[in-house]
Design a protein around this motif. Structure first.
Motif, PDB file in Angstrom:
ATOM      1  N   SER A   1       0.827  -1.205   0.000  1.00 49.87           N
ATOM      2  CA  SER A   1       0.000   0.000   0.000  1.00 49.87           C
ATOM      3  C   SER A   1       0.857   1.250   0.000  1.00 49.87           C
ATOM      4  O   SER A   1       0.563   2.232  -0.698  1.00 49.87           O
ATOM      5  CB  SER A   1      -0.927  -0.008   1.221  1.00 49.87           C
TER       6      SER A   1
ATOM      7  N   LYS B   1      -7.564   6.752   1.840  1.00 44.80           N
ATOM      8  CA  LYS B   1      -7.811   6.143   0.531  1.00 44.80           C
ATOM      9  C   LYS B   1      -8.839   6.904  -0.301  1.00 44.80           C
ATOM     10  O   LYS B   1      -8.563   7.209  -1.479  1.00 44.80           O
ATOM     11  CB  LYS B   1      -8.244   4.688   0.709  1.00 44.80           C
TER      12      LYS B   1
ATOM     13  N   PHE C   1      -6.782   3.062 -10.543  1.00 46.68           N
ATOM     14  CA  PHE C   1      -7.289   1.689 -10.530  1.00 46.68           C
ATOM     15  C   PHE C   1      -6.539   0.846  -9.498  1.00 46.68           C
ATOM     16  O   PHE C   1      -7.146   0.084  -8.738  1.00 46.68           O
ATOM     17  CB  PHE C   1      -7.151   1.083 -11.930  1.00 46.68           C
ATOM     18  N   LEU C   2      -5.207   0.975  -9.465  1.00 50.06           N
ATOM     19  CA  LEU C   2      -4.419   0.203  -8.512  1.00 50.06           C
ATOM     20  C   LEU C   2      -4.763   0.571  -7.067  1.00 50.06           C
ATOM     21  O   LEU C   2      -4.886  -0.301  -6.200  1.00 50.06           O
ATOM     22  CB  LEU C   2      -2.931   0.431  -8.753  1.00 50.06           C
TER      23      LEU C   2
ATOM     24  N   ALA D   1      -7.601   1.776  -5.966  1.00 49.77           N
ATOM     25  CA  ALA D   1      -8.944   1.289  -5.655  1.00 49.77           C
ATOM     26  C   ALA D   1      -8.940  -0.194  -5.316  1.00 49.77           C
ATOM     27  O   ALA D   1      -9.680  -0.639  -4.425  1.00 49.77           O
ATOM     28  CB  ALA D   1      -9.874   1.563  -6.839  1.00 49.77           C
ATOM     29  N   VAL D   2      -8.100  -0.971  -5.982  1.00 44.32           N
ATOM     30  CA  VAL D   2      -8.115  -2.426  -5.812  1.00 44.32           C
ATOM     31  C   VAL D   2      -7.265  -2.885  -4.627  1.00 44.32           C
ATOM     32  O   VAL D   2      -7.654  -3.788  -3.883  1.00 44.32           O
ATOM     33  CB  VAL D   2      -7.638  -3.114  -7.110  1.00 44.32           C
ATOM     34  N   VAL D   3      -6.122  -2.258  -4.429  1.00 39.48           N
ATOM     35  CA  VAL D   3      -5.125  -2.806  -3.501  1.00 39.48           C
ATOM     36  C   VAL D   3      -5.000  -2.025  -2.192  1.00 39.48           C
ATOM     37  O   VAL D   3      -4.847  -2.621  -1.128  1.00 39.48           O
ATOM     38  CB  VAL D   3      -3.746  -2.876  -4.187  1.00 39.48           C
TER      39      VAL D   3
ATOM     40  N   GLN E   1      -4.906  -0.257   1.258  1.00 37.87           N
ATOM     41  CA  GLN E   1      -5.603  -0.391   2.530  1.00 37.87           C
ATOM     42  C   GLN E   1      -5.299   0.812   3.403  1.00 37.87           C
ATOM     43  O   GLN E   1      -4.200   1.371   3.351  1.00 37.87           O
ATOM     44  CB  GLN E   1      -5.188  -1.669   3.258  1.00 37.87           C
TER      45      GLN E   1
END
Length: 403
Positions: free
Chosen positions: A15, A79, A194-195, A197-199, A201
């Protein structure tokens, strides 16, 4: 058979790398814009002061909104605010590039083109200012007091690496067209969104999150000297950076495309030296924030003093490298100094103030720089040099008092 979840430490490390990549992505886009704006403006018949005013408007917006986003990320989390900033940059960059696309094609001109260029930059700045504020707060959340200077140096190094890659890519893709680099920058930032949003924390909370936004004053004596040093450093740097493209083109009689390539090389070398000082010296040589500032400011003074005497593009690039090295020391100095001056609950708020410093310097810097440039081509660099003198003495006095 079940798949065991990834270790928490690994996810947190990944992260952190994504946060740094997000800062890298926006750094690439910003440095591309600065490298291309002077030749782009002249392509659509904008004057030096008009071009400088575009940067002034966006920088003022960035300065005003950064503290707001800093307080917001304390309330919403790191985030969502980081993602909002990345998406805002992507959309704004596409809009800004499209305005100049229609201008070059002759479909926009005059006051309409100028107003749309300012509007698109202001819109982009109002949203993208969320990214550095959230990133600074994230780094503060995930580092100890002993690691803070190195952590902020790493964050600055990511931003600087973007400044290295941006001019390199703009010089490469400018052979296709002056606008191609900006659309590529938007694509890189969209991929970063995109990264995240997905990964990504949220960091482990080191303090209970406030239920209302914490508002910090710019003039809080705990960190005001660091904020002032950061603002004045980037004010002087903006005077230089917003006129150096015109200086190169006029001093060496270059075309718009050749100017973009020469300026891109100069900015890249400057960024490489800044990256070296942030990524290697700051992380390995244990110095306090004040020590970094007291070493970096005289180096900046020297770099500004030498610029008007550059007799060739190669020599000018060396002088820009000196400036990059000095800035790479001062930047983590004032950012880590301000962060260490407050507690865990205030990291988001102070991160917003820290992020506002560079943009705040770019509010008046472009106007002052371009106005001085019209009087004499060397005046902007003499002005930046003189601004460093009182700052050097102020930093030395503040350091002794704080010690």
């Amino acid at each position: 058979m079940t798949i065991s979840p990834l270790p928490t430490a690994f996810v947190q490390k990944l992260s952190t790398k994504l946060v740094l990549f997000s800062v890298l992505a926006t750094g690439i886009g910003q440095s591309m814009t600065f490298a291309l704006l002077a030749p782009l403006g002249r392509e659509v018949s904008l004057g030096e002061i008009q071009i400088g005013f575009i940067i002034t408007c966006s920088s003022l917006t960035f300065t005003l909104t950064s503290p707001i986003w800093g307080r917001t990320c304390d309330l919403w989390g790191r985030k969502p605010v980081l993602m909002l900033g990345l998406l805002g940059y992507t959309f704004g960059c596409i809009m800004f590039a499209s305005v100049f696309f229609f201008g070059i094609k002759g479909l926009l001109s005059g006051i309409t083109l100028y107003v749309l260029a300012i509007f698109s930059r202001v819109l982009m700045a109002s949203l993208m200012s969320a990214t550095p504020s959230a990133a600074a707060a994230y780094i503060a959340d995930t580092t100890t007091v002993e690691q803070r200077v190195a952590g902020m140096g790493t964050l600055g190094a990511a931003r600087t690496l973007g400044a290295i890659l941006g001019p390199a890519l703009s010089g490469l893709f400018a052979t296709i067209g002056l606008l191609a680099p900006l659309y590529i920058a938007a694509g890189i930032t969209l991929f970063s969104t995109f990264l995240v949003a997905v990964v990504l924390q949220e960091p482990i909370k080191v303090a209970s999150r406030p239920k209302t936004k914490l508002k910090l004053s710019f003039f809080d004596q705990r960190y005001f000297p660091f904020i002032l040093i950061g603002f004045m450093t980037f004010f002087a740097f903006s005077i230089m950076s917003q006129t150096i493209g015109f200086f190169i083109q006029d001093r060496f009689s270059l075309s718009g495309q050749a100017t973009a390539q020469a300026l891109g090389m100069g900015m890249m070398v400057s960024a490489v030296m800044s990256f070296f000082s942030q990524a290697f010296l700051v992380g390995r040589v244990k110095m306090t924030p004040i020590q970094l500032i007291n070493i970096g400011l005289p180096i900046l003074f020297l770099g500004y003093a030498l610029l008007p005497f550059a007799g060739s593009i190669a020599v000018l690039i060396v002088f820009l490298g000196i400036l990059g090295f000095g800035l790479g020391l001062v930047s983590p100095g004032f950012t880590s100094g301000a962060s260490l001056s407050v507690g865990p609950k205030e990291q988001g708020a102070v991160g917003g103030l820290i992020s506002a410093c560079p943009a705040g310097g770019f509010v008046l810097g472009p106007i002052v720089g371009t106005s001085l440039y019209q009087i004499n081509h060397c005046l902007p660099y003499y002005c930046s040099c003189m601004l460093m003198l009182p700052l050097i003495f102020y930093s030395l006095r503040f350091g002794r008092k704080r010690k």
